[in-house]
Design a protein around this motif. Sequence first.
Motif, mmCIF file in Angstrom:
data_model
loop_
_atom_site.group_PDB
_atom_site.id
_atom_site.type_symbol
_atom_site.label_atom_id
_atom_site.label_comp_id
_atom_site.label_asym_id
_atom_site.label_seq_id
_atom_site.Cartn_x
_atom_site.Cartn_y
_atom_site.Cartn_z
ATOM 1 N N PHE A 154 14.706 7.206 6.884
ATOM 2 C CA PHE A 154 13.916 6.374 5.965
ATOM 3 C C PHE A 154 13.654 4.996 6.573
ATOM 4 N N VAL A 155 14.731 4.371 7.105
ATOM 5 C CA VAL A 155 14.608 3.019 7.652
ATOM 6 C C VAL A 155 13.724 3.010 8.900
ATOM 7 N N ASN A 156 13.913 3.994 9.777
ATOM 8 C CA ASN A 156 13.085 4.067 10.989
ATOM 9 C C ASN A 156 11.611 4.234 10.646
ATOM 10 N N ASN A 157 11.324 5.040 9.604
ATOM 11 C CA ASN A 157 9.931 5.212 9.172
ATOM 12 C C ASN A 157 9.369 3.908 8.617
ATOM 13 N N ASP A 204 3.753 -4.513 10.431
ATOM 14 C CA ASP A 204 3.352 -5.895 10.121
ATOM 15 C C ASP A 204 4.191 -6.515 9.011
ATOM 16 N N SER A 205 5.108 -5.731 8.419
ATOM 17 C CA SER A 205 5.971 -6.243 7.362
ATOM 18 C C SER A 205 7.410 -6.196 7.849
ATOM 19 N N ASN A 206 8.085 -7.349 7.888
ATOM 20 C CA ASN A 206 9.440 -7.377 8.458
ATOM 21 C C ASN A 206 10.541 -7.272 7.391
ATOM 22 N N ARG A 207 10.161 -6.970 6.153
ATOM 23 C CA ARG A 207 11.152 -6.909 5.070
ATOM 24 C C ARG A 207 11.334 -5.471 4.597
ATOM 25 N N ILE A 208 12.586 -5.034 4.567
ATOM 26 C CA ILE A 208 12.933 -3.695 4.084
ATOM 27 C C ILE A 208 14.062 -3.839 3.063
ATOM 28 N N VAL A 209 13.863 -3.261 1.889
ATOM 29 C CA VAL A 209 14.858 -3.356 0.815
ATOM 30 C C VAL A 209 15.500 -1.997 0.594
ATOM 31 N N ILE A 210 16.829 -1.952 0.714
ATOM 32 C CA ILE A 210 17.582 -0.720 0.460
ATOM 33 C C ILE A 210 18.377 -0.911 -0.832
ATOM 34 N N VAL A 216 14.657 3.290 -0.084
ATOM 35 C CA VAL A 216 14.281 2.383 1.004
ATOM 36 C C VAL A 216 12.832 1.988 0.787
ATOM 37 N N GLN A 217 12.626 0.694 0.607
ATOM 38 C CA GLN A 217 11.280 0.190 0.290
ATOM 39 C C GLN A 217 10.738 -0.670 1.434
ATOM 40 N N ASP A 218 9.502 -0.390 1.822
ATOM 41 C CA ASP A 218 8.827 -1.263 2.786
ATOM 42 C C ASP A 218 7.622 -1.886 2.105
ATOM 43 N N PHE A 219 7.022 -2.847 2.765
ATOM 44 C CA PHE A 219 5.880 -3.576 2.187
ATOM 45 C C PHE A 219 4.697 -3.505 3.140
ATOM 46 N N GLY A 220 4.486 -2.303 3.679
ATOM 47 C CA GLY A 220 3.404 -2.088 4.628
ATOM 48 C C GLY A 220 2.108 -1.680 3.963
ATOM 49 N N LYS A 221 1.307 -0.891 4.682
ATOM 50 C CA LYS A 221 -0.027 -0.511 4.211
ATOM 51 C C LYS A 221 -0.006 0.558 3.126
ATOM 52 N N GLY A 222 1.116 1.270 2.993
ATOM 53 C CA GLY A 222 1.168 2.360 2.021
ATOM 54 C C GLY A 222 0.644 3.659 2.617
ATOM 55 N N ILE A 223 0.841 4.737 1.882
ATOM 56 C CA ILE A 223 0.457 6.073 2.343
ATOM 57 C C ILE A 223 -0.678 6.602 1.478
ATOM 58 N N PRO A 224 -1.766 7.087 2.077
ATOM 59 C CA PRO A 224 -2.867 7.655 1.291
ATOM 60 C C PRO A 224 -2.372 8.792 0.399
ATOM 61 N N ALA A 225 -2.902 8.865 -0.816
ATOM 62 C CA ALA A 225 -2.447 9.847 -1.798
ATOM 63 C C ALA A 225 -2.552 11.278 -1.281
ATOM 64 N N GLU A 226 -3.585 11.567 -0.468
ATOM 65 C CA GLU A 226 -3.769 12.944 0.012
ATOM 66 C C GLU A 226 -2.702 13.359 1.027
ATOM 67 N N ASN A 227 -2.019 12.374 1.632
ATOM 68 C CA ASN A 227 -0.960 12.697 2.609
ATOM 69 C C ASN A 227 0.394 12.965 1.963
ATOM 70 N N ILE A 228 0.624 12.376 0.783
ATOM 71 C CA ILE A 228 1.947 12.417 0.154
ATOM 72 C C ILE A 228 2.472 13.833 -0.074
ATOM 73 N N PRO A 229 1.657 14.799 -0.571
ATOM 74 C CA PRO A 229 2.199 16.142 -0.801
ATOM 75 C C PRO A 229 2.690 16.846 0.460
ATOM 76 N N HIS A 230 2.280 16.376 1.646
ATOM 77 C CA HIS A 230 2.625 17.058 2.901
ATOM 78 C C HIS A 230 3.757 16.380 3.671
#
Length: 318
Positions: free
Chosen positions: A220-223, A230-236, A249-263
Amino acid sequence: EILTSERFNAIFGFARDVPRDLFVKALHPDDFELRNNAHKTALTSGKLFYEARIIWPDGTLRWIRAQGKVYYGSINKPLRILGTLLDITEFKHLQQQKDDFISVASHELKTPMTSIKASMQLLDRLIKVDPSSDKIPQFINRGNSSLNKMQQLVDSLLNVSKITAGQLTLYKTRFLAAQMINECCDHVRLTGTHELELTGDTELELYADRQRIDQVVVNFVNNAVKYAPDSNRIVINISKQGDMAQVSVQDFGKGIPAENIPHLFERYYRVDTSGIQYSGLGLGLYISSEIIERHGGEMGVESEIGKGSTFWFTIPLN
């Protein structure tokens, strides 16, 4: 004239008998000539065989394999073909997965191997020229780093083999979640590029396979580091949800497109955002989901474009 069975019709996506031209029109345009050539060859060889793509009435793409034998009349004139049709869509998908995996694995293993070879060659030259050089430890560290990466890749392959064979054994003990997380995330803190915040119930005790849960958190953290550069903050966060423990594990990056999440938890699936190809075999989340499932827990992700992603898992406290 064509006579078909119900199964034959169903493979083409039809619920009833239809004229022959509709079967022919269902063929993918790029495979039409291949099918015609196979029929021409059958007239002289006596045997029909071809694999082709077809398009169902709803637009779905499928794969078929046609096999048949030509029967001749008294003057050696072809009269009819008696044959079978097989839906090989799943087989083709598995074949593609295998080909993709071999390609990715070869590429990923080649990179650290090339680095090790280069480090060893430079070390060999340096030792002969200047055995006391202060650069020797630098090349040794570089080689060890590449060896560790290769070991991680091989471990991922072994884990997949164990999962497939049902041999992923768990060795459960009691341990503090916070202590395990602090220890397994040291590699990120040492780089100094990201700030890790540990929040929630830091006294919560887990009953699980520590090494396997460590593997999930590290993934999770490596991902979070990889896909949110571009975001240096990770909250566990650690929390208790009824009789379950939850780690997120939360990051503050660009996010994941909805169509990718099921896969995301599929084997060999790798997120590709903005045309950037990321390293890895696409096995991390698949292995992690299997580990959590073996623990009797669940895994999920919440993501919003522009705001980041939160990967989480729950496992029973007892």
